[in-house]
Design a protein around this motif. Structure first.
Motif, PDB file in Angstrom:
ATOM      1  N   ASN A  36       0.821  -1.216   0.000  1.00 39.67           N
ATOM      2  CA  ASN A  36       0.000   0.000   0.000  1.00 39.67           C
ATOM      3  C   ASN A  36       0.855   1.267   0.000  1.00 39.67           C
ATOM      4  OD1 ASN A  36      -2.464  -1.358   0.194  1.00 39.67           O
ATOM      5  ND2 ASN A  36      -2.409  -1.359   2.421  1.00 39.67           N
ATOM      6  N   HIS A  37       2.069   1.177   0.554  1.00 40.72           N
ATOM      7  CA  HIS A  37       2.890   2.358   0.790  1.00 40.72           C
ATOM      8  C   HIS A  37       4.164   2.379  -0.046  1.00 40.72           C
ATOM      9  CE1 HIS A  37      -0.017   2.745   3.886  1.00 40.72           C
ATOM     10  NE2 HIS A  37       0.377   1.605   4.433  1.00 40.72           N
ATOM     11  N   THR A  38       4.228   1.546  -1.087  1.00 40.11           N
ATOM     12  CA  THR A  38       5.397   1.529  -1.963  1.00 40.11           C
ATOM     13  C   THR A  38       5.059   2.195  -3.293  1.00 40.11           C
ATOM     14  OG1 THR A  38       4.891  -0.601  -2.985  1.00 40.11           O
ATOM     15  CG2 THR A  38       6.173  -0.635  -0.913  1.00 40.11           C
ATOM     16  N   PHE A  39       6.095   2.658  -3.956  1.00 39.05           N
ATOM     17  CA  PHE A  39       5.913   3.342  -5.235  1.00 39.05           C
ATOM     18  C   PHE A  39       5.313   2.408  -6.283  1.00 39.05           C
ATOM     19  CE2 PHE A  39       7.437   5.241  -9.249  1.00 39.05           C
ATOM     20  CZ  PHE A  39       6.886   6.492  -9.110  1.00 39.05           C
ATOM     21  N   ALA A  40       5.758   1.152  -6.303  1.00 39.86           N
ATOM     22  CA  ALA A  40       5.239   0.184  -7.279  1.00 39.86           C
ATOM     23  C   ALA A  40       3.886  -0.383  -6.872  1.00 39.86           C
ATOM     24  CB  ALA A  40       6.237  -0.959  -7.462  1.00 39.86           C
ATOM     25  N   GLY A  41       3.501  -0.153  -5.615  1.00 40.32           N
ATOM     26  CA  GLY A  41       2.207  -0.624  -5.120  1.00 40.32           C
ATOM     27  C   GLY A  41       1.163   0.473  -5.250  1.00 40.32           C
ATOM     28  N   ASP A  42       0.410   0.699  -4.163  1.00 38.65           N
ATOM     29  CA  ASP A  42      -0.664   1.692  -4.191  1.00 38.65           C
ATOM     30  C   ASP A  42      -0.176   3.121  -4.004  1.00 38.65           C
ATOM     31  OD1 ASP A  42      -2.521  -0.358  -4.541  1.00 38.65           O
ATOM     32  OD2 ASP A  42      -2.790  -0.608  -2.369  1.00 38.65           O
ATOM     33  N   ASN A  43       1.072   3.284  -3.534  1.00 38.27           N
ATOM     34  CA  ASN A  43       1.700   4.602  -3.380  1.00 38.27           C
ATOM     35  C   ASN A  43       0.889   5.538  -2.474  1.00 38.27           C
ATOM     36  OD1 ASN A  43       4.062   6.026  -3.972  1.00 38.27           O
ATOM     37  ND2 ASN A  43       3.039   7.234  -5.530  1.00 38.27           N
ATOM     38  N   LEU A  44       0.322   4.983  -1.404  1.00 34.74           N
ATOM     39  CA  LEU A  44      -0.463   5.770  -0.454  1.00 34.74           C
ATOM     40  C   LEU A  44       0.362   6.086   0.780  1.00 34.74           C
ATOM     41  CD1 LEU A  44      -3.808   3.754  -0.508  1.00 34.74           C
ATOM     42  CD2 LEU A  44      -3.348   5.963  -1.606  1.00 34.74           C
ATOM     43  N   HIS A 110       4.985  16.891  -5.558  1.00 29.88           N
ATOM     44  CA  HIS A 110       4.552  17.581  -4.343  1.00 29.88           C
ATOM     45  C   HIS A 110       3.539  16.710  -3.593  1.00 29.88           C
ATOM     46  CE1 HIS A 110       6.410  21.519  -5.226  1.00 29.88           C
ATOM     47  NE2 HIS A 110       6.310  21.071  -6.468  1.00 29.88           N
ATOM     48  N   LYS A 111       3.964  15.482  -3.274  1.00 27.45           N
ATOM     49  CA  LYS A 111       3.090  14.518  -2.606  1.00 27.45           C
ATOM     50  C   LYS A 111       3.959  13.398  -2.059  1.00 27.45           C
ATOM     51  CE  LYS A 111       2.166  11.593  -6.655  1.00 27.45           C
ATOM     52  NZ  LYS A 111       2.472  10.279  -6.095  1.00 27.45           N
ATOM     53  N   TYR A 112       3.314  12.451  -1.409  1.00 25.88           N
ATOM     54  CA  TYR A 112       4.007  11.256  -0.951  1.00 25.88           C
ATOM     55  C   TYR A 112       4.293  10.354  -2.137  1.00 25.88           C
ATOM     56  CZ  TYR A 112       4.684   6.665   1.196  1.00 25.88           C
ATOM     57  OH  TYR A 112       5.183   5.439   1.555  1.00 25.88           O
ATOM     58  N   ASP A 113       5.525   9.885  -2.236  1.00 22.88           N
ATOM     59  CA  ASP A 113       5.892   8.821  -3.167  1.00 22.88           C
ATOM     60  C   ASP A 113       6.584   7.749  -2.344  1.00 22.88           C
ATOM     61  OD1 ASP A 113       4.957   9.487  -5.778  1.00 22.88           O
ATOM     62  OD2 ASP A 113       6.474  11.049  -5.895  1.00 22.88           O
ATOM     63  N   GLY A 114       6.084   6.536  -2.429  1.00 21.62           N
ATOM     64  CA  GLY A 114       6.504   5.466  -1.553  1.00 21.62           C
ATOM     65  C   GLY A 114       7.857   4.864  -1.843  1.00 21.62           C
ATOM     66  N   ALA A 115       8.179   3.878  -1.022  1.00 20.96           N
ATOM     67  CA  ALA A 115       9.466   3.190  -1.061  1.00 20.96           C
ATOM     68  C   ALA A 115       9.731   2.593  -2.433  1.00 20.96           C
ATOM     69  CB  ALA A 115       9.476   2.101   0.006  1.00 20.96           C
ATOM     70  N   ALA A 116      10.981   2.729  -2.875  1.00 18.47           N
ATOM     71  CA  ALA A 116      11.395   2.175  -4.169  1.00 18.47           C
ATOM     72  C   ALA A 116      12.902   1.948  -4.176  1.00 18.47           C
ATOM     73  CB  ALA A 116      10.983   3.112  -5.305  1.00 18.47           C
ATOM     74  N   PRO A 117      13.414   1.147  -3.224  1.00 17.37           N
ATOM     75  CA  PRO A 117      14.868   0.928  -3.189  1.00 17.37           C
ATOM     76  C   PRO A 117      15.326   0.065  -4.358  1.00 17.37           C
ATOM     77  CG  PRO A 117      13.793  -0.552  -1.669  1.00 17.37           C
ATOM     78  CD  PRO A 117      12.723   0.368  -2.207  1.00 17.37           C
ATOM     79  N   ASP A 121      19.195  -4.554  -2.841  1.00 14.69           N
ATOM     80  CA  ASP A 121      19.843  -3.772  -1.790  1.00 14.69           C
ATOM     81  C   ASP A 121      19.311  -4.235  -0.438  1.00 14.69           C
ATOM     82  OD1 ASP A 121      21.705  -1.886  -1.091  1.00 14.69           O
ATOM     83  OD2 ASP A 121      20.492  -0.146  -1.617  1.00 14.69           O
ATOM     84  N   TYR A 122      20.052  -3.949   0.624  1.00 15.75           N
ATOM     85  CA  TYR A 122      19.575  -4.314   1.959  1.00 15.75           C
ATOM     86  C   TYR A 122      18.317  -3.515   2.295  1.00 15.75           C
ATOM     87  CZ  TYR A 122      22.443  -0.216   3.127  1.00 15.75           C
ATOM     88  OH  TYR A 122      23.001   1.029   3.158  1.00 15.75           O
ATOM     89  N   PRO A 123      17.590  -3.886   3.347  1.00 17.50           N
ATOM     90  CA  PRO A 123      16.365  -3.148   3.696  1.00 17.50           C
ATOM     91  C   PRO A 123      16.666  -1.674   3.990  1.00 17.50           C
ATOM     92  CG  PRO A 123      16.446  -5.227   4.887  1.00 17.50           C
ATOM     93  CD  PRO A 123      17.791  -5.050   4.226  1.00 17.50           C
ATOM     94  N   HIS A 124      15.936  -0.812   3.334  1.00 16.50           N
ATOM     95  CA  HIS A 124      16.069   0.627   3.573  1.00 16.50           C
ATOM     96  C   HIS A 124      15.135   1.038   4.697  1.00 16.50           C
ATOM     97  CE1 HIS A 124      17.997   2.093  -0.398  1.00 16.50           C
ATOM     98  NE2 HIS A 124      18.356   0.842  -0.147  1.00 16.50           N
ATOM     99  N   ARG A 125      15.575   2.040   5.469  1.00 16.46           N
ATOM    100  CA  ARG A 125      14.752   2.602   6.539  1.00 16.46           C
ATOM    101  C   ARG A 125      13.997   3.813   5.996  1.00 16.46           C
ATOM    102  NH1 ARG A 125      19.711   3.852  10.199  1.00 16.46           N
ATOM    103  NH2 ARG A 125      20.512   4.130   8.082  1.00 16.46           N
TER     104      ARG A 125
END
Length: 171
Positions: A36-44, A110-117, A121-125
């Motif tokens: 839900n919170h990743t760039f490739a997912g729902d990006n919410l 100008h908004k939230y864009d989710g995780a996209a490591p 790569d190792y887990p990003h914080r």
């Protein structure tokens, strides 16, 4: 990619301030972000709420920063300045209240864009930080960079609450 050292925690290099809790129905410290919170997912953006901040607080700033991005300067996923002091929570996929200013993130939005490591790569914080600010409005507008916002926060943050989930894409 895994041979580079882990990035330092960005708040270790700023003036020490008080702390207060930031909690979420969607994200937790050290736990994996959902799609839900990743760039490739729902990006919410995740649901967030906070309390216990100093009585002198006059506004809030919210940021989401990935210190582990392979850039030398981390990666800003979200920055919202000048949240009214009456705002103590944001719902998932939040619409911002009047007066709040969404700055341009490192994806240019100008908004939230989710995780996209990077894959493998190792887990990003992902540090979702709420900053209790001592002025009604920081002197920034939507054209300010996140670095300029951070500079202003260094002089106006009374306390900070952070919740830090992680995310990784398998190779």
């Amino acid at each position: 990619m895994l041979d580079r050292p882990r990035a330092p925690w960005p708040y270790d290099f700023l003036p020490k301030v008080g702390e207060f809790p930031v909690v979420s129905n969607d994200v937790r410290d050290g736990e994996l972000l959902s799609d839900n919170h990743t760039f490739a997912g729902d990006n919410l953006s995740p649901q967030l709420s906070w309390s216990g901040f100093p009585a002198e607080t006059r506004s809030f700033t919210l940021t989401c920063f990935d210190p582990d991005a392979p850039t030398g300067s981390g990666f800003w996923h979200w920055a919202v300045a000048n949240l009214p002091v009456s705002t103590t929570s944001l719902e998932r996929g939040a619409a911002l209240p009047d007066g709040a200013v969404a700055l341009r993130n490192d994806m240019g939005n100008h908004k939230y864009d989710g995780a996209a490591p990077p894959a493998g790569d190792y887990p990003h914080r992902y540090a979702f930080a709420v900053h209790a600010v001592d002025v009604d409005a920081l002197d920034v507008d939507e054209s300010a960079s996140c670095a300029v916002l951070g500079f202003n926060l260094a002089f106006h943050t009374l306390a900070r609450g952070v919740v830090t989930p992680v995310y990784q894409i398998q190779a």
